[in-house]
Design a protein around this motif. Structure first.
Motif, PDB file in Angstrom:
ATOM      1  N   GLU A  51       0.836  -1.196   0.000  1.00 52.89           N
ATOM      2  CA  GLU A  51       0.000   0.000   0.000  1.00 52.89           C
ATOM      3  C   GLU A  51       0.870   1.245   0.000  1.00 52.89           C
ATOM      4  O   GLU A  51       2.050   1.213   0.300  1.00 52.89           O
ATOM      5  CB  GLU A  51      -0.943  -0.001   1.209  1.00 52.89           C
ATOM      6  CG  GLU A  51      -1.894  -1.172   1.237  1.00 52.89           C
ATOM      7  CD  GLU A  51      -2.871  -1.208   0.083  1.00 52.89           C
ATOM      8  OE1 GLU A  51      -3.203  -0.150  -0.491  1.00 52.89           O
ATOM      9  OE2 GLU A  51      -3.300  -2.325  -0.262  1.00 52.89           O
ATOM     10  N   ASP A  52       0.268   2.367  -0.319  1.00 56.01           N
ATOM     11  CA  ASP A  52       1.012   3.611  -0.440  1.00 56.01           C
ATOM     12  C   ASP A  52       0.939   4.448   0.826  1.00 56.01           C
ATOM     13  O   ASP A  52      -0.046   4.435   1.546  1.00 56.01           O
ATOM     14  CB  ASP A  52       0.479   4.449  -1.605  1.00 56.01           C
ATOM     15  CG  ASP A  52       0.853   3.862  -2.944  1.00 56.01           C
ATOM     16  OD1 ASP A  52       1.906   3.216  -3.036  1.00 56.01           O
ATOM     17  OD2 ASP A  52       0.086   4.045  -3.894  1.00 56.01           O
ATOM     18  N   PHE A  53       2.007   5.176   1.046  1.00 56.77           N
ATOM     19  CA  PHE A  53       2.102   6.141   2.123  1.00 56.77           C
ATOM     20  C   PHE A  53       2.267   7.508   1.489  1.00 56.77           C
ATOM     21  O   PHE A  53       2.884   7.639   0.444  1.00 56.77           O
ATOM     22  CB  PHE A  53       3.344   5.860   2.977  1.00 56.77           C
ATOM     23  CG  PHE A  53       3.160   4.742   3.945  1.00 56.77           C
ATOM     24  CD1 PHE A  53       3.056   5.000   5.288  1.00 56.77           C
ATOM     25  CD2 PHE A  53       3.088   3.436   3.501  1.00 56.77           C
ATOM     26  CE1 PHE A  53       2.882   3.967   6.181  1.00 56.77           C
ATOM     27  CE2 PHE A  53       2.915   2.404   4.391  1.00 56.77           C
ATOM     28  CZ  PHE A  53       2.808   2.674   5.738  1.00 56.77           C
ATOM     29  N   ILE A  54       1.702   8.510   2.122  1.00 55.33           N
ATOM     30  CA  ILE A  54       1.983   9.884   1.722  1.00 55.33           C
ATOM     31  C   ILE A  54       2.922  10.412   2.803  1.00 55.33           C
ATOM     32  O   ILE A  54       2.553  10.495   3.973  1.00 55.33           O
ATOM     33  CB  ILE A  54       0.702  10.745   1.649  1.00 55.33           C
ATOM     34  CG1 ILE A  54      -0.354  10.089   0.756  1.00 55.33           C
ATOM     35  CG2 ILE A  54       1.039  12.162   1.205  1.00 55.33           C
ATOM     36  CD1 ILE A  54       0.035   9.922  -0.692  1.00 55.33           C
ATOM     37  N   ASN A  55       4.152  10.733   2.420  1.00 57.43           N
ATOM     38  CA  ASN A  55       5.141  11.097   3.432  1.00 57.43           C
ATOM     39  C   ASN A  55       4.922  12.509   3.950  1.00 57.43           C
ATOM     40  O   ASN A  55       3.985  13.196   3.564  1.00 57.43           O
ATOM     41  CB  ASN A  55       6.568  10.871   2.917  1.00 57.43           C
ATOM     42  CG  ASN A  55       6.982  11.840   1.854  1.00 57.43           C
ATOM     43  OD1 ASN A  55       6.363  12.872   1.629  1.00 57.43           O
ATOM     44  ND2 ASN A  55       8.057  11.526   1.172  1.00 57.43           N
ATOM     45  N   LEU A  56       5.795  12.947   4.822  1.00 61.16           N
ATOM     46  CA  LEU A  56       5.626  14.221   5.512  1.00 61.16           C
ATOM     47  C   LEU A  56       5.723  15.442   4.612  1.00 61.16           C
ATOM     48  O   LEU A  56       5.331  16.523   5.003  1.00 61.16           O
ATOM     49  CB  LEU A  56       6.649  14.329   6.645  1.00 61.16           C
ATOM     50  CG  LEU A  56       6.488  13.252   7.724  1.00 61.16           C
ATOM     51  CD1 LEU A  56       7.679  13.265   8.667  1.00 61.16           C
ATOM     52  CD2 LEU A  56       5.199  13.420   8.481  1.00 61.16           C
ATOM     53  N   VAL A  57       6.247  15.273   3.409  1.00 60.93           N
ATOM     54  CA  VAL A  57       6.300  16.394   2.464  1.00 60.93           C
ATOM     55  C   VAL A  57       5.296  16.214   1.333  1.00 60.93           C
ATOM     56  O   VAL A  57       5.350  16.902   0.330  1.00 60.93           O
ATOM     57  CB  VAL A  57       7.734  16.609   1.908  1.00 60.93           C
ATOM     58  CG1 VAL A  57       8.662  17.056   3.013  1.00 60.93           C
ATOM     59  CG2 VAL A  57       8.259  15.381   1.203  1.00 60.93           C
ATOM     60  N   GLY A  58       4.352  15.278   1.501  1.00 56.64           N
ATOM     61  CA  GLY A  58       3.268  15.106   0.543  1.00 56.64           C
ATOM     62  C   GLY A  58       3.571  14.205  -0.635  1.00 56.64           C
ATOM     63  O   GLY A  58       2.786  14.116  -1.567  1.00 56.64           O
ATOM     64  N   LYS A  59       4.703  13.517  -0.622  1.00 58.40           N
ATOM     65  CA  LYS A  59       5.085  12.648  -1.735  1.00 58.40           C
ATOM     66  C   LYS A  59       4.586  11.215  -1.497  1.00 58.40           C
ATOM     67  O   LYS A  59       4.869  10.629  -0.451  1.00 58.40           O
ATOM     68  CB  LYS A  59       6.613  12.635  -1.862  1.00 58.40           C
ATOM     69  CG  LYS A  59       7.111  11.696  -2.925  1.00 58.40           C
ATOM     70  CD  LYS A  59       8.629  11.612  -2.900  1.00 58.40           C
ATOM     71  CE  LYS A  59       9.057  10.497  -3.818  1.00 58.40           C
ATOM     72  NZ  LYS A  59      10.129   9.704  -3.308  1.00 58.40           N
ATOM     73  N   PRO A  60       3.848  10.658  -2.460  1.00 54.83           N
ATOM     74  CA  PRO A  60       3.455   9.255  -2.324  1.00 54.83           C
ATOM     75  C   PRO A  60       4.675   8.344  -2.433  1.00 54.83           C
ATOM     76  O   PRO A  60       5.582   8.599  -3.226  1.00 54.83           O
ATOM     77  CB  PRO A  60       2.521   9.006  -3.509  1.00 54.83           C
ATOM     78  CG  PRO A  60       2.154  10.347  -4.037  1.00 54.83           C
ATOM     79  CD  PRO A  60       3.267  11.276  -3.659  1.00 54.83           C
ATOM     80  N   GLN A  61       4.722   7.322  -1.614  1.00 55.32           N
ATOM     81  CA  GLN A  61       5.796   6.351  -1.695  1.00 55.32           C
ATOM     82  C   GLN A  61       5.287   5.004  -1.190  1.00 55.32           C
ATOM     83  O   GLN A  61       4.279   4.935  -0.498  1.00 55.32           O
ATOM     84  CB  GLN A  61       7.037   6.811  -0.932  1.00 55.32           C
ATOM     85  CG  GLN A  61       6.835   7.107   0.507  1.00 55.32           C
ATOM     86  CD  GLN A  61       8.057   7.735   1.172  1.00 55.32           C
ATOM     87  OE1 GLN A  61       7.952   8.148   2.301  1.00 55.32           O
ATOM     88  NE2 GLN A  61       9.194   7.840   0.545  1.00 55.32           N
ATOM     89  N   SER A  62       6.005   3.963  -1.540  1.00 53.91           N
ATOM     90  CA  SER A  62       5.620   2.623  -1.111  1.00 53.91           C
ATOM     91  C   SER A  62       5.993   2.406   0.350  1.00 53.91           C
ATOM     92  O   SER A  62       6.786   3.151   0.926  1.00 53.91           O
ATOM     93  CB  SER A  62       6.327   1.573  -1.976  1.00 53.91           C
ATOM     94  OG  SER A  62       7.705   1.553  -1.671  1.00 53.91           O
ATOM     95  N   LYS A  63       5.431   1.353   0.938  1.00 54.82           N
ATOM     96  CA  LYS A  63       5.801   0.968   2.297  1.00 54.82           C
ATOM     97  C   LYS A  63       7.311   0.771   2.387  1.00 54.82           C
ATOM     98  O   LYS A  63       7.952   1.260   3.315  1.00 54.82           O
ATOM     99  CB  LYS A  63       5.074  -0.316   2.688  1.00 54.82           C
ATOM    100  CG  LYS A  63       5.547  -0.908   3.998  1.00 54.82           C
ATOM    101  CD  LYS A  63       4.942  -2.291   4.233  1.00 54.82           C
ATOM    102  CE  LYS A  63       5.567  -2.982   5.423  1.00 54.82           C
ATOM    103  NZ  LYS A  63       5.034  -4.325   5.644  1.00 54.82           N
TER     104      LYS A  63
END
Length: 131
Positions: A46-58
């Protein structure tokens, strides 16, 4: 001693509390850099949206944590609300105050979090985290 604080005046049902507890375990595992616990609590793929708003994988997200690029120092979860889609899927919505170290720089962040949960084998797991 926990580095995660729940700041909330309301009481939760048993199932709501399970979800809150899972989110708190996730936050504490980030602070502890506990890759085993993170892999247990967070579902694969599943995807995460990191602290700067960038989608990234687990994998990308956890790699930043385990490699020390993103270091979580403490977390305060403010007034979470739990919403259910059905008996096996839910979302936790809360404001979270974090103290982090990103590329060596200390930062205090306040972010609106939406964590999606799925129940598998009788246990809640995070399937997506948008913060």
């Amino acid at each position: 001693m926990s580095d995660v604080k729940l700041i909330c005046d309301k009481s939760f049902s048993e199932v709501d509390q399970e979800i809150v507890d899972c989110f708190m375990e996730f936050q504490q595992a980030l602070i502890d850099n506990d890759s085993d616990k993170l892999n247990e609590v967070v579902m694969d793929g599943e995807d995460f949206i990191n602290l700067v708003g960038k989608p990234q994988s687990k994998g990308e997200f956890l790699s930043q944590v385990t490699e020390g690029i993103l270091v979580f120092l403490d977390s305060e979860i403010l007034d979470p609300t739990i919403l259910f889609d059905d008996e096996n899927t839910a979302s936790l919505i809360a404001t979270v105050r974090l103290t982090i170290k990103f590329y060596g720089n200390d930062r205090k962040l306040i972010s609106n979090n939406v964590a999606s949960f799925q129940k598998s084998d009788g246990k809640w797991h995070i399937s997506k985290w948008d913060n």
